[in-house]
Design a protein around this motif. Structure first.
Motif, PDB file in Angstrom:
ATOM      1  N   ALA A  47     -11.696   8.933  -1.416  1.00 54.39           N
ATOM      2  CA  ALA A  47     -12.557   9.226  -0.272  1.00 54.39           C
ATOM      3  C   ALA A  47     -13.210   7.976   0.286  1.00 54.39           C
ATOM      4  N   ALA A  48     -13.502   7.013  -0.580  1.00 53.28           N
ATOM      5  CA  ALA A  48     -14.158   5.785  -0.137  1.00 53.28           C
ATOM      6  C   ALA A  48     -13.275   4.976   0.802  1.00 53.28           C
ATOM      7  N   ALA A  49     -11.947   5.152   0.722  1.00 49.86           N
ATOM      8  CA  ALA A  49     -11.037   4.393   1.572  1.00 49.86           C
ATOM      9  C   ALA A  49     -11.167   4.780   3.038  1.00 49.86           C
ATOM     10  N   ALA A  50     -11.735   5.953   3.325  1.00 49.24           N
ATOM     11  CA  ALA A  50     -11.895   6.415   4.715  1.00 49.24           C
ATOM     12  C   ALA A  50     -13.193   5.924   5.337  1.00 49.24           C
ATOM     13  N   ARG A  51     -14.054   5.276   4.582  1.00 48.40           N
ATOM     14  CA  ARG A  51     -15.332   4.818   5.122  1.00 48.40           C
ATOM     15  C   ARG A  51     -15.146   3.583   6.007  1.00 48.40           C
ATOM     16  N   PRO A  52     -15.991   3.482   7.044  1.00 46.85           N
ATOM     17  CA  PRO A  52     -16.851   4.529   7.599  1.00 46.85           C
ATOM     18  C   PRO A  52     -16.019   5.519   8.397  1.00 46.85           C
ATOM     19  N   ALA A  53     -16.202   6.798   8.136  1.00 45.00           N
ATOM     20  CA  ALA A  53     -15.380   7.844   8.743  1.00 45.00           C
ATOM     21  C   ALA A  53     -16.029   8.356  10.021  1.00 45.00           C
ATOM     22  N   ARG A 361     -23.640   8.796  -1.338  1.00 43.04           N
ATOM     23  CA  ARG A 361     -22.326   8.411  -0.800  1.00 43.04           C
ATOM     24  C   ARG A 361     -21.309   9.530  -1.002  1.00 43.04           C
ATOM     25  N   ALA A 362     -21.308  10.104  -2.197  1.00 41.17           N
ATOM     26  CA  ALA A 362     -20.360  11.185  -2.495  1.00 41.17           C
ATOM     27  C   ALA A 362     -20.620  12.397  -1.607  1.00 41.17           C
ATOM     28  N   ALA A 363     -21.903  12.699  -1.351  1.00 47.45           N
ATOM     29  CA  ALA A 363     -22.242  13.834  -0.496  1.00 47.45           C
ATOM     30  C   ALA A 363     -21.812  13.580   0.942  1.00 47.45           C
ATOM     31  N   SER A 364     -21.953  12.340   1.393  1.00 55.21           N
ATOM     32  CA  SER A 364     -21.524  11.989   2.748  1.00 55.21           C
ATOM     33  C   SER A 364     -20.007  12.100   2.869  1.00 55.21           C
ATOM     34  N   ASP A 365     -19.292  11.634   1.833  1.00 57.86           N
ATOM     35  CA  ASP A 365     -17.829  11.739   1.829  1.00 57.86           C
ATOM     36  C   ASP A 365     -17.368  13.188   1.800  1.00 57.86           C
TER      37      ASP A 365
END
Length: 743
Positions: A47-53, A361-365
């Motif tokens: 999921a972190a690879a899509a930041r900033p989404a 961060r996890a909640a935002s993802d």
């Protein structure tokens, strides 16, 4: 194998003929995949690879922080891709049809956010509760001064605030609101800088309620006013997503408006009923959604809102008492409501560290979409020397992407294509497959394939990314093998395509026709074509004096496709035939620099700029196809298409006009019947004294010089199962009484 033949006549000024274009494409049946990459072969989910989404996750309002919207000073971790703006209606609207605030208030904020790579979320209001002494009404003053709008002051101990509400049943107010919404939509609907528009306008903070401890305030907003405003937003916004604070029956449930979503501004406080309150909580947000039968609204309208302000500082702490009264689990609320974004001022005002930051961060993802490339397969293409690549995309997120989203495939300098529909992958765990056709079957291309996501709503420098890969999901790179048995050569021509251009004589100017035919199920006796088709013209010394369009007088077993009688106004797509001054050692579209012994008044296709039509000067076989033109010693004033008349059978298809004495209005295409195909394509001219059954482009044997091109069918004395194009020996066209069945 299928053969597609298309022809068109082109016209210039005053209806004058410019030329005839014919295209022959060899189409092979589609094949099953010969190689597949599964999820295990592709970059892992991350999921972190899509930041900033873009258009998802936590956000704040820059005007809640030092520096305001022009230079907001807030921490951007977790990373945000949107900014929220409360805007008073009186700051924008000064008359029934006057909206100067679009230029002075709204646009500057939207532009400032976009310059930071962030979309804007807008909400307009009239009554924003404030502590006594700091309240300012944002009901447009002209309604009070010019239309006698009644205002009702109020105060609330529970809210520790005061305010002043307009008479929401006033007809002039409703007219003003309708005018404003229409102007707002006209200006900003489809503006890719604006992510979401919240309906607002009515009630405290524009949240469609007037709740205080005094129950008399609860009914201040008539249902009729709400319904009019819903209709106004529905009419004004066809592209940009619209959100409402509550699921009003007129917009949700059985009356679900496309593109209408919701926002819960007390998120994780009174969102879901976890069964810990001793009684059903019918006023909770999700309870109202359920009561309206609107639980599927998120499939077409986004879910947003704000984490309840008093929870923001602790909701991601290790000791947060999730599941107790009015302290709900964020992840559970997000999953149930399919949340896409949430305001969270605290997360950007204070720099969280440790587990709290990781949890935030996890909640935002977790919110919104998350697309991943789950499978890639490759099959031999329907056109020679190409492959078809199918990509399967899976939705790992809890909500869709609410604007157009496509998947793109590219390989360096050879191929680039985009296929839409990724936004249609709605539910978590659902998939969709997207096929890219005619991808060059070269090792340079297939070894460096790049998949990416593309949206017209993505701002510059802020692309939508895949949720996979080690660090950055902007591109997912894969490598695929060549088709089985393919030689590892580079620069192969993709597709078996032959184009022929002819100049049409003036006396045919009245026959404005468009030609198109399909030839399918070619007999098995026809040998397969080389990957690089060849047209081998000869250098005829017996040009004809007249163009001819004459059919064979012999019956044929092949069906015939008559040219259309419809006129064509399409211009010729063939390039100019002006000679080049430099010959090239590379495959060339340019003619030889050797001058003709006589000037030409018409373009010639022997040394034409049309690629792959001119023969090679070389008398030795080449390991690579040659596109060099030949040097004619008998130039004509008209284009020449001299086929091979070699005495040896050729493995290459040819297009031969007939020498029949009967005129033909039919066109035909037949490949060579050679039993010994060449391993390399040939573009050398040859000279034949005997007509063959192979299609060729031989001119008439007339002893008169030709000023026009000729297209005539074969004069073979035997019935032919193969169509042909052979020049007529007749100086005048005639009409056969024995039409052939060959195309």
């Amino acid at each position: 194998m299928n053969v597609k033949v298309k022809g068109s006549l082109s016209f210039g000024a005053a209806g004058a003929f410019i030329g005839l274009t014919m295209t022959c494409i060899i189409i092979h049946p589609s094949a099953a995949a010969y190689h597949t990459l599964s999820s295990a072969d592709l970059p892992p989910a991350n999921a972190a690879a899509a930041r900033p989404a873009p258009l998802k996750g936590f956000l704040t309002s820059p005007e809640w922080h030092t520096g305001g919207y022009t230079d907001p000073q807030y921490y951007d971790d977790p990373e945000s891709t949107m900014e929220f703006y409360y805007i008073g209606l009186s700051d924008v609207m000064t008359g029934m049809a006057n909206f100067p605030g679009f230029d002075t208030v709204v646009d500057p904020r939207i532009a400032a956010s976009a310059s930071r790579g962030k979309h804007s979320i807008l909400r307009f209001y009239m009554d924003y509760p404030q502590p006594a002494g700091s309240y300012v009404s944002h009901t447009p003053q002209f309604l009070i001064d010019d239309y006698n709008l009644t205002m009702t002051p109020w105060s609330s101990v529970d809210l520790n605030a005061v305010g002043s509400s307009p008479d929401y049943s006033d007809e002039n107010l409703k007219t003003a609101l309708n005018n404003f919404v229409a102007a707002l939509g006209s200006r900003y609907d489809g503006d890719s800088r604006v992510g979401f528009i919240q309906v607002g306008l009515l009630g405290f903070w524009g949240e469609w309620h007037t709740w205080t401890e005094d129950s008399a305030t609860h009914s201040w907003i008539p249902d009729a006013t709400k319904m009019e405003l819903i209709d106004a937003f529905d009419a004004a916004f066809q592209t940009t997503q619209v959100q409402m604070r509550y699921p009003h029956w007129y917009a949700f449930g059985v009356n679900q408006r496309q593109g209408f979503g919701l926002h819960d501004d007390s998120f994780a406080h009174s969102t879901i009923d976890e069964g810990v309150y001793g009684a059903p909580m019918s006023w909770f947000f999700w309870s109202q959604v359920q009561a309206t039968a609107a639980t599927g609204f998120w499939m077409s309208g986004a879910m947003g809102g704000e984490v309840r302000p008093e929870l923001q500082a602790t909701i991601f702490d290790d000791n947060y008492a999730a599941g107790t009264q009015y302290k709900q689990d964020f992840g559970m609320c997000a999953e149930e409501t399919h949340a896409t974004y949430m305001l969270n001022y605290y997360a950007f005002q204070t720099s969280d560290t440790g587990n709290a930051l990781k949890s935030a961060r996890a909640a935002s993802d977790q919110m919104g979409y998350a697309f991943r490339l789950a499978e890639v397969s490759v099959a031999e293409g329907s056109v020679s020397d190409t492959v078809d690549i199918t990509a399967t995309v899976i939705q790992d997120g809890i909500a869709p992407f609410y604007y157009g989203l496509s998947i793109a495939l590219a390989c360096p300098d050879e191929f680039s294509a985009t296929v839409g529909g990724v936004d249609g992958i709605v539910s978590e765990g659902s998939t969709a497959s997207f096929t890219f056709t005619d991808v060059p079957a070269t090792s340079t291309c297939l070894s460096s394939l790049h998949f990416s996501l593309s949206s017209s709503y993505a701002l510059a420098g802020a692309p939508v990314k895949f949720s996979q890969g080690v660090s950055d999901g902007t591109v997912v790179a894969v490598s695929l093998p060549l088709p089985p048995g393919s030689p590892p050569t580079e620069g192969r021509i993709a597709g078996s395509v032959v184009k022929v251009s002819l100049t049409i004589p003036p006396h045919l100017a009245s026959s404005k026709r468009r030609l198109e035919s399909d030839v399918t199920n070619v007999p098995s006796s026809v040998p397969s074509m080389s990957a690089e088709p060849s047209l081998n013209p000869s250098l005829s010394t017996n040009p004809t004096s007249k163009p001819s369009l004459e059919p064979s007088s012999q019956p044929s077993s092949e069906p015939s496709s008559e040219p259309s009688s419809e006129p064509s106004s399409e211009p010729s797509s063939e390039p100019s035939s002006e000679p080049s001054s430099q010959p090239s050692s590379e495959p060339s579209r340019e003619p030889s620099s050797q001058p003709s012994s006589q000037p030409s008044s018409q373009p010639s296709l022997t040394p034409s700029k049309v690629a792959s039509l001119a023969p090679s000067k070389s008398v030795q076989p080449s390991s690579e196809p040659s596109l060099h033109p030949s040097y004619s010693t008998n130039p004509t004033s008209e284009p020449s298409l001299n086929p091979s008349s070699s005495g040896q059978p050729s493995s290459e298809p040819s297009l031969t006009p007939s020498s029949s004495g009967q005129p033909s209005s039919e066109l035909s295409l037949v490949p060579s019947e050679s039993a010994e195909p060449s391993s390399e394509p040939s573009l050398k001219p040859s000279f034949s004294t005997n007509p063959t059954s192979e299609p060729s482009l031989n001119p008439s044997s007339s002893g008169q010089p030709s000023s026009e091109p000729s297209l005539t069918p074969s004069s073979s004395g035997q019935p032919s199962s193969e169509p042909s194009l052979v020049p007529s020996e007749s100086a005048e066209p005639s009409f056969s009484t024995n039409p052939t069945s060959e195309p």
